[in-house]
Design an enzyme around this catalytic site. Sequence first.
Site, PDB file in Angstrom:
ATOM      1  N   TYR A 142      -9.458 -11.100  -6.419  1.00  0.00           N
ATOM      2  CA  TYR A 142      -8.736 -11.213  -7.506  1.00  0.00           C
ATOM      3  C   TYR A 142      -9.073 -12.214  -8.364  1.00  0.00           C
ATOM      4  CZ  TYR A 142      -6.529  -7.323  -5.067  1.00  0.00           C
ATOM      5  OH  TYR A 142      -6.346  -5.996  -4.336  1.00  0.00           O
TER       6      TYR A 142
ATOM      7  N   HIS B 275      -2.544   2.249  -5.742  1.00  0.00           N
ATOM      8  CA  HIS B 275      -3.304   0.959  -5.464  1.00  0.00           C
ATOM      9  C   HIS B 275      -3.518   0.099  -6.787  1.00  0.00           C
ATOM     10  CE1 HIS B 275      -4.862  -0.398  -1.581  1.00  0.00           C
ATOM     11  NE2 HIS B 275      -5.900  -0.905  -2.131  1.00  0.00           N
TER      12      HIS B 275
ATOM     13  N   ARG C 238       0.776  -1.326   0.159  1.00  0.00           N
ATOM     14  CA  ARG C 238      -0.085  -0.115  -0.054  1.00  0.00           C
ATOM     15  C   ARG C 238       0.762   1.392  -0.207  1.00  0.00           C
ATOM     16  NH1 ARG C 238      -2.097  -3.444   4.138  1.00  0.00           N
ATOM     17  NH2 ARG C 238      -4.093  -4.219   3.645  1.00  0.00           N
TER      18      ARG C 238
ATOM     19  N   LYS D 149      -2.395  -2.499   7.968  1.00  0.00           N
ATOM     20  CA  LYS D 149      -3.442  -1.990   8.728  1.00  0.00           C
ATOM     21  C   LYS D 149      -3.481  -2.498  10.307  1.00  0.00           C
ATOM     22  CE  LYS D 149      -6.331  -1.122   4.958  1.00  0.00           C
ATOM     23  NZ  LYS D 149      -7.728  -1.308   4.201  1.00  0.00           N
TER      24      LYS D 149
ATOM     25  N   HIS E 186      -4.006  -9.074   3.759  1.00  0.00           N
ATOM     26  CA  HIS E 186      -5.279  -9.117   4.115  1.00  0.00           C
ATOM     27  C   HIS E 186      -5.731 -10.053   5.122  1.00  0.00           C
ATOM     28  CE1 HIS E 186      -6.314  -8.455  -0.466  1.00  0.00           C
ATOM     29  NE2 HIS E 186      -6.178  -7.337   0.246  1.00  0.00           N
TER      30      HIS E 186
ATOM     31  N   ARG F 124      -0.746  -2.188  -6.716  1.00  0.00           N
ATOM     32  CA  ARG F 124      -0.998  -3.282  -5.656  1.00  0.00           C
ATOM     33  C   ARG F 124      -2.158  -4.399  -6.494  1.00  0.00           C
ATOM     34  NH1 ARG F 124      -1.227  -4.558  -0.371  1.00  0.00           N
ATOM     35  NH2 ARG F 124      -3.378  -5.072   0.605  1.00  0.00           N
TER      36      ARG F 124
END
Length: 309
Positions: free
Chosen positions: A289, A254, A156, A180, A280, A257
């Site tokens: 994806y 992004h 990111r 995150k 994730h 990414r």
Amino acid sequence: MSLTDDVGRYLDHLTVERGAAANTVSSYRRDLTRYAGYLTDRRIDRLPDVTCEDVREFLVELRRGDSERSVAPLADSSIARTLVAVRGLHKFAVAEGWVEVDVAHEVTPPRAPRRLPKSLPIDQVAAILDAVGADDTPRSLRDRALLELLYSCGARISEAIGLDIDDLDTDSKAVRLRGKGGKERIVPIGGPAADALDAYLVRGRPALAAGSRGSVGPGVFLNARGGRLSRQSAWQVLASAAERAGIGETVSPHTLRHSFATHLLDGGADVRVVQELLGHASVTTTQVYTLVTVNTMREVYATAHPRAR
């Protein structure tokens, strides 16, 4: 009490007791006025007479619109916002003892359509990377290292600009990313990215650090004043490179990414490995994806198989 009175009392509650912002109250007033009008049209003028089905039908009407009244249909996001206001009104009515049952509690907002992540073909990614850092200036070395890193490990943009020197291990070709929630992960990087980082750290970063008026922090990617590169500046680096590469569409960090994940899956990578690389928390997030790769396979099949049509 009439519906208008009920709505007025609830808005007063939001303003006086909850201290809601003026814009929030204005938005709620608009949505609830429409809701009260809908109920009145159905000859419902008291909250105790409203049913769960009435609330659901209201959402259907919002999505359908009304051509006779020149009322355009609302987007799913706007419908969901309106439902928040309606739920708040009914919850408040129960708390005040106006009704016994919260008929809106079980009504769910419409699910937004699942958008496929935007990714670029490999040749377009290569064109962007070739277009950045053409000369040997400190800024060009930084820009090339940044974009090579973004695509090489699917970072990111916040993770990339948040990198510190101690997070790099160019000998083993790996970086430590902070995702995150402060969750850390070690991600490998490819040879071109490692080479670009080495060149930048040796010939680019020291020159940028010299522009600092004080001590230089540990950040990897620096601006001309020796401070940590900002998010906006990093976006501009990519936008400029994409423009020079002749990419007509908007390209964001992004996008790189998404391209990283899609290209890995196209190459046969396991979805759970890609999940770990992307950081994730759930594999469900990564599985979107796979929809991209399935669509790609369908396009190839439709054009290449002799009996596809």
